[in-house]
Motif scaffolding. Structure first.
Motif, mmCIF file in Angstrom:
data_model
loop_
_atom_site.group_PDB
_atom_site.id
_atom_site.type_symbol
_atom_site.label_atom_id
_atom_site.label_comp_id
_atom_site.label_asym_id
_atom_site.label_seq_id
_atom_site.Cartn_x
_atom_site.Cartn_y
_atom_site.Cartn_z
ATOM 1 N N CYS A 122 0.833 -1.204 0.000
ATOM 2 C CA CYS A 122 0.000 0.000 0.000
ATOM 3 C C CYS A 122 0.873 1.261 0.000
ATOM 4 C CB CYS A 122 -0.928 -0.010 1.205
ATOM 5 S SG CYS A 122 -1.965 -1.487 1.294
ATOM 6 N N GLY A 123 0.522 2.183 -0.884
ATOM 7 C CA GLY A 123 1.260 3.434 -1.003
ATOM 8 C C GLY A 123 2.436 3.381 -1.940
ATOM 9 N N SER A 124 2.780 2.205 -2.450
ATOM 10 C CA SER A 124 3.910 2.083 -3.366
ATOM 11 C C SER A 124 3.426 2.274 -4.796
ATOM 12 C CB SER A 124 4.572 0.714 -3.225
ATOM 13 O OG SER A 124 5.588 0.537 -4.194
ATOM 14 N N ASN A 125 4.247 2.925 -5.610
ATOM 15 C CA ASN A 125 3.876 3.128 -7.020
ATOM 16 C C ASN A 125 4.559 2.137 -7.943
ATOM 17 O OD1 ASN A 125 6.492 4.043 -6.985
ATOM 18 N ND2 ASN A 125 5.982 6.198 -7.395
ATOM 19 N N SER A 126 5.226 1.134 -7.371
ATOM 20 C CA SER A 126 5.875 0.123 -8.204
ATOM 21 C C SER A 126 5.865 -1.209 -7.477
ATOM 22 C CB SER A 126 7.316 0.527 -8.539
ATOM 23 O OG SER A 126 8.079 0.665 -7.346
ATOM 24 N N SER A 127 5.935 -2.285 -8.244
ATOM 25 C CA SER A 127 5.972 -3.620 -7.659
ATOM 26 C C SER A 127 7.393 -3.951 -7.213
ATOM 27 C CB SER A 127 5.479 -4.655 -8.675
ATOM 28 O OG SER A 127 4.138 -4.382 -9.046
ATOM 29 N N LEU A 128 7.504 -4.886 -6.275
ATOM 30 C CA LEU A 128 8.819 -5.262 -5.771
ATOM 31 C C LEU A 128 8.783 -6.714 -5.341
ATOM 32 C CD1 LEU A 128 8.727 -5.355 -2.328
ATOM 33 C CD2 LEU A 128 8.299 -2.942 -2.739
ATOM 34 N N THR A 129 9.966 -7.293 -5.184
ATOM 35 C CA THR A 129 10.100 -8.642 -4.652
ATOM 36 C C THR A 129 10.801 -8.551 -3.311
ATOM 37 O OG1 THR A 129 10.203 -9.631 -6.847
ATOM 38 C CG2 THR A 129 11.048 -10.933 -5.022
ATOM 39 N N ASP A 130 10.167 -9.143 -2.309
ATOM 40 C CA ASP A 130 10.667 -9.038 -0.942
ATOM 41 C C ASP A 130 11.598 -10.206 -0.640
ATOM 42 O OD1 ASP A 130 11.014 -8.282 1.670
ATOM 43 O OD2 ASP A 130 9.173 -9.227 2.367
ATOM 44 N N GLY A 131 12.907 -9.974 -0.732
ATOM 45 C CA GLY A 131 13.874 -11.003 -0.406
ATOM 46 C C GLY A 131 13.770 -12.235 -1.274
ATOM 47 N N ASP A 132 13.349 -12.052 -2.531
ATOM 48 C CA ASP A 132 13.224 -13.165 -3.484
ATOM 49 C C ASP A 132 12.246 -14.238 -2.994
ATOM 50 O OD1 ASP A 132 15.076 -12.042 -5.244
ATOM 51 O OD2 ASP A 132 16.757 -12.899 -4.128
ATOM 52 N N ILE A 133 11.312 -13.862 -2.103
ATOM 53 C CA ILE A 133 10.335 -14.833 -1.598
ATOM 54 C C ILE A 133 9.045 -14.753 -2.396
ATOM 55 C CG2 ILE A 133 8.994 -15.555 0.402
ATOM 56 C CD1 ILE A 133 11.230 -14.539 2.171
ATOM 57 N N PHE A 134 8.399 -13.610 -2.397
ATOM 58 C CA PHE A 134 7.215 -13.429 -3.235
ATOM 59 C C PHE A 134 7.077 -11.950 -3.586
ATOM 60 C CE2 PHE A 134 5.733 -13.799 1.227
ATOM 61 C CZ PHE A 134 5.220 -12.520 1.423
ATOM 62 N N PRO A 135 6.393 -11.661 -4.696
ATOM 63 C CA PRO A 135 6.290 -10.278 -5.153
ATOM 64 C C PRO A 135 5.199 -9.504 -4.417
ATOM 65 C CG PRO A 135 5.211 -11.742 -6.703
ATOM 66 C CD PRO A 135 5.839 -12.619 -5.659
ATOM 67 N N TRP A 136 5.406 -8.217 -4.267
ATOM 68 C CA TRP A 136 4.403 -7.284 -3.758
ATOM 69 C C TRP A 136 3.962 -6.393 -4.913
ATOM 70 C CZ3 TRP A 136 2.633 -6.775 1.374
ATOM 71 C CH2 TRP A 136 3.275 -7.582 2.315
ATOM 72 N N ASP A 137 2.654 -6.259 -5.079
ATOM 73 C CA ASP A 137 2.106 -5.417 -6.137
ATOM 74 C C ASP A 137 1.929 -3.992 -5.641
ATOM 75 O OD1 ASP A 137 1.887 -7.669 -7.735
ATOM 76 O OD2 ASP A 137 -0.204 -8.044 -7.163
ATOM 77 N N SER A 138 2.098 -3.035 -6.553
ATOM 78 C CA SER A 138 1.665 -1.671 -6.273
ATOM 79 C C SER A 138 0.157 -1.668 -6.060
ATOM 80 C CB SER A 138 2.035 -0.768 -7.449
ATOM 81 O OG SER A 138 1.344 0.467 -7.378
ATOM 82 N N ASP A 139 -0.339 -0.728 -5.263
ATOM 83 C CA ASP A 139 -1.775 -0.736 -4.959
ATOM 84 C C ASP A 139 -2.612 0.109 -5.921
ATOM 85 O OD1 ASP A 139 -1.083 1.826 -4.150
ATOM 86 O OD2 ASP A 139 -1.994 1.685 -2.167
ATOM 87 N N ASP A 140 -2.002 0.620 -6.987
ATOM 88 C CA ASP A 140 -2.712 1.534 -7.881
ATOM 89 C C ASP A 140 -3.993 0.946 -8.458
ATOM 90 O OD1 ASP A 140 -0.807 3.445 -7.470
ATOM 91 O OD2 ASP A 140 0.320 3.032 -9.300
#
Length: 558
Positions: A33-51
């Protein structure tokens, strides 16, 4: 032909990638939440942007993340979305109807606003109250719910309950569970997590050790206990309905003697609630012929279960259901009288059980409101259940108190609405429709005359044209207001100025600055400005057309 076939193949692959998962496919969604881009947290699973999940709110970065617990994502907790407007704001996620979900909402204040004043606010899902969030300056807070979806979307909302305390959210995680899990609770109710403990370890665990990404926190504070490691070369957990991960069965806690018990840290509220507790027992060593370990669970010093013998290389699951408990209720694991070894506990989960979940606002009204939102952009920031919880209905609605509420009033005066009025005839319980002081245009829709309970229709100060449908003008039970329009026999008034931001903080949907409004600007007394803008637009269009024509002729000659 070969190029054509390659194109079709690529198109097919693209559609396959973009097509949502089938209803039988598992759900595993993490929203930063609040992120404008997706990321991978420690190569475990991806987090999506909330847009793509929310239509309102402001993104912020926290001042610090050093106090985020290890079992929460420090990266995801570094941003949040705050909601200074509207009573409630919701994330909407596509899921499969009838799916059992684990939903986790996380909150890390991190002094994002520089006020060092963490807010308190409510948390809802699908029109149901979930929890009151007491955010903290120092630690992350999360709430988990397990429930079966009633629709093909699920919504998670934060709602303001105190003035000047702005709700926010840092992360939202949605995981599907097997339908057989936690099945000893009515599927029409939800489970709200109080505590989930990895009793015999000094570390917390979650995905990938737990395929369902449940957070098992390291348990501490037991008195006169010691932690053990399971000596079994393998552990068969297939018969445990709630499917604990093997990692929490490989450790256990035990007391220093048979007279002592292991007290569960339930974290239950002070008021009595229906509960669901499940505890897991797996023997950690192969017992000798003269050794016995038999366990008895007591609630407030009263035996609850028959004696249980933990199996070696397997797991036994004991559930406590169909009773109420609170923070003063003690749940203790003792050694049975026949046991010459102390009690043992590997892991446990504690939940409260909700009341019966709502079916939500009537589907006909949800359909009609969706049409309004699709055609009138300014309304799209409202989301979640329109009428529920009843104290947090959308600002421009009034609803009745039915189990599946019906919308009775649309209060959309001065909302900056423009264009033709779409067909929301499915909203058959409407009694009042107030659309005055907008820029709605076109004919007055005849479907309005078919709404059986309509008593007041205020269309004043718009740009409606044509004639009033007889179904409205001849309805003696209807108060109809159409002054200030462009109807037959009326002198068409100038369009109203763009409304200032009203109390509900809805921005105006005025026309783009490069297109002039028809007619004079209210209060200016001058018409030439609009004509000049239209001439400039026409000149630009003509130039563009001639340029394209010249380019086409040059290509043809070439």
């Amino acid at each position: 032909m070969a190029i054509h076939n390659v194109f079709l193949l690529l198109l097919s692959l693209l559609l396959t990638t973009l097509t949502p998962s089938l209803s039988s496919s598992p759900t595993f969604i993490s929203i930063d939440c609040g992120s404008n881009s997706s990321l991978t947290d420690g190569d475990i699973f991806p987090w999506d942007s909330d847009d793509s999940y929310v239509q309102n709110g402001d993104s912020h970065v926290v001042e610090y993340t050093s106090t985020v617990p290890l079992y929460m994502s420090e990266t995801a907790m570094s941003t949040l979305r705050a909601f200074p407007t509207l009573r409630k704001n919701c994330y909407t996620v596509n899921v499969s109807k009838g799916q059992k979900l684990l939903v986790r909402a996380s909150f890390f204040y991190g002094n994002y606003d520089g006020k060092d004043s963490p807010p308190t606010f409510d948390l809802h899902f699908d029109g149901n109250f979930w929890a009151t969030v007491n955010s903290s300056s120092l630690r992350g807070v999360y709430h988990e719910a397990i429930y079966v979806t009633k629709k093909n979307t699920t919504s998670v909302c934060v709602a303001q309950i105190f003035k000047d305390q702005i709700p926010f959210i840092s992360g939202l995680e949605i995981r599907s569970l097997e339908m057989s899990m936690y099945s000893h609770v009515d599927s029409g109710r939800a489970l709200f997590l109080s505590n989930r403990a990895n009793a015999g370890a000094n570390f917390s665990t979650r995905y990938p050790d737990d395929a369902y990404d449940r957070i098992w926190r390291a348990e501490g504070g037991f008195v006169l206990v010691e932690n053990l490691v399971n000596e079994a070369p393998s552990i068969d957990a297939s018969k445990a309905e709630d499917q604990p991960p093997l990692s929490v069965l490989r450790t256990a806690t035990t007391t220093t003697g048979t007279l002592w018990g292991i007290v569960l840290n339930t974290d239950l509220p002070s008021t009595s609630q229906p509960i669901y507790i499940t505890a897991y027992f797996s023997e950690v060593t192969r017992l000798r012929s003269n050794e016995t370990r038999s366990i008895q669970v007591e609630i407030n010093q009263v035996p609850y279960s028959q004696p249980l013998v933990p199996p070696f290389g397997a797991v036994s699951e004991l559930r406590i259901t169909n009773r109420t408990a609170n923070s003063n209720t003690s749940v203790t694991v003792f050694a049975d009288r026949s046991s010459n070894l102390p009690p043992l506990l590997n892991a446990y989960e504690v939940y409260t059980v909700s009341g019966v979940l709502t079916d939500g606002t009537d589907s006909d009204d949800v359909e009609g409101l969706a049409v309004l939102q699709k055609n009138l952009d300014v309304l799209q920031k409202w989301s979640g259940d329109p009428c529920l919880p009843s104290s947090f209905s959308w600002e421009w609605l009034e609803c009745n108190s039915d189990a599946s509420p019906r919308v009775t009033t649309l209060n959309l005066g001065g909302f900056g609405l423009s264009g033709p009025l779409p067909d929301f005839s499915s909203m058959t319980d409407l009694e009042t429709i107030d659309l005055h002081n907008n820029s709605l245009s076109g004919p007055i829709p005849s479907f309005l005359g078919s709404l059986p309970k309509l008593k007041l229709l205020n269309l004043a100060d718009n740009r409606f044209s044509g004639t009033v449908p007889k179904s409205l003008s001849q309805n003696k039970n209807l108060k109809l207001i159409v002054t200030g329009n462009c109807l037959s026999g009326m002198s068409c008034p100038p369009p109203p100025p763009p409304p200032s931001t009203p109390s509900h903080e809805t921005p105006s949907t005025g026309m783009p600055p490069y297109v002039a409004a028809e007619g004079p600007v209210a209060g200016s007394g001058v018409q030439s400005g609009g004509t000049q803008s239209r001439k400039m637009t026409l000149t630009s269009t003509t130039t563009l057309t001639l340029s394209l024509l010249l380019l086409f002729l040059q290509l043809k000659n070439f």
